[in-house]
Design an enzyme around this catalytic site. Structure first.
Site, PDB file in Angstrom:
ATOM      1  N   LYS A  21      42.663  37.758  35.917  1.00 53.90           N
ATOM      2  CA  LYS A  21      42.620  36.278  35.867  1.00 53.90           C
ATOM      3  C   LYS A  21      41.350  35.827  35.162  1.00 53.90           C
ATOM      4  CE  LYS A  21      39.208  35.709  39.064  1.00 53.90           C
ATOM      5  NZ  LYS A  21      37.857  35.193  38.700  1.00 53.90           N
ATOM      6  N   ASP A  40      40.064  35.785  46.535  1.00 54.40           N
ATOM      7  CA  ASP A  40      40.969  35.517  45.405  1.00 54.40           C
ATOM      8  C   ASP A  40      42.404  35.976  45.660  1.00 54.40           C
ATOM      9  OD1 ASP A  40      38.938  34.403  43.952  1.00 54.40           O
ATOM     10  OD2 ASP A  40      38.605  36.126  42.651  1.00 54.40           O
TER      11      ASP A  40
END
Length: 295
Positions: free
Chosen positions: A22, A144
């Protein structure tokens, strides 16, 4: 951790999942919480760089990897052990992990691996856990992980538990560049002095992203951890400058770094810029549109 065994790698797995990296379009650190974590606001985006997870039947939980990560620090092993304890499941698994996402880079590789381990074992062990339950388990391991369970694009708030999926249709080309240093996320947050007073307007940001109005986006592309990381690792700032010199429309550090990304008009222009990044680790990637829910 054991190195991958060729016989196991070639043996057909029960399940093969690809865990994406990401980037953070922006990362605002709002305040420190009573539990020691920080409240953040970030727009996260999965990109097409993947670790591979191959699941095999076994009597115990075992993780075999080509990365030099101690077992007690490996988030795949932590995720498998935690979901096993949470469900009192007596089944085992052998997970082979092929790392392509660099470690401690700000690209979320470990958290993504853990999220996809939870998704994979929920299917493989027929646990029937909801996405909410998987997120709760994941949050015990890494902030996350809920994002990766709800990606590929989302507004993330709180310490990572508040995830609002967003649809970003625009195919965007990135060049990811990482200098040969590793940054501890805990260190970056601990040494942060200045907190955000004016968080990014998410509606305006998404509108600019949809229109590919990069002039507007450049003023909102803020990462509050950049200041502390650049002070200790000036190579990150030099990479950002180099990306812009070589045609990037915008550039920023991802997460707690030290990886930075540049957005390019096309994949071809990103590939051309990659040739100018010297010995640094580089990858040209595009936005991911497939949701983790489709596993």
């Amino acid at each position: 951790m054991k190195p991958p065994h060729s016989a196991l790698i070639n043996h057909h797995p029960l399940l093969h999942l690809r865990a994406p990296a990401k980037i953070n379009w922006f990362l605002s650190v709002l305040n420190k919480r009573d539990d020691g974590y920080h409240n953040i606001r970030s727009l996260m985006q999965c990109v097409g760089l993947y670790d591979d997870l191959l699941f095999h039947h076994d009597d115990t939980v075992e993780v075999i990897s080509d990365a030099d990560i101690p077992l007690e620090d490996n988030l795949v092993y932590k995720a498998a052990s935690l979901i096993q304890r949470y469900t009192s499941c007596r089944k085992g698994v052998k997970i082979i992990l092929h790392k392509n996402i660099p470690v401690s880079a700000g690209l979320g590789g470990g958290s993504s691996d853990a999220a996809y381990t939870l998704l994979g074992l929920n299917v493989l062990w027929d646990l029937g856990l909801s996405k909410r339950e998987l997120c709760a388990i994941g949050l015990e391991i890494g902030s996350d992980i809920p994002f990766f369970l709800n990606g590929p694009s989302a507004l993330v708030e709180g310490r990572g538990e508040k995830v609002k999926p967003l649809t970003i249709h625009s195919p965007i080309a990135f060049l990811l560049v990482k200098p040969p240093v590793s940054v501890s996320t805990a260190w970056a947050y601990k040494n942060m002095k200045k907190l955000t007073k004016n968080p990014v307007d998410i509606k305006l940001f998404c509108q600019a992203l949809k229109k590919k109005d990069f002039a507007c986006l450049s003023s909102m592309l803020k990462n509050d951890l950049e200041r502390v990381v650049l002070k200790k690792y000036p190579a990150v700032g030099k990479i950002k400058e180099r990306l812009l010199e070589k045609g990037a429309l915008i550039s920023a550090m991802s997460g707690s770094g030290p990886a930075a990304f540049g957005v390019f008009e096309s994949k071809e222009k990103a590939i051309s810029a990659a040739r100018e990044m010297g010995s640094h680790w580089c990858r040209v990637v595009t936005t991911v549109t497939k949701s983790a829910k489709s596993i």
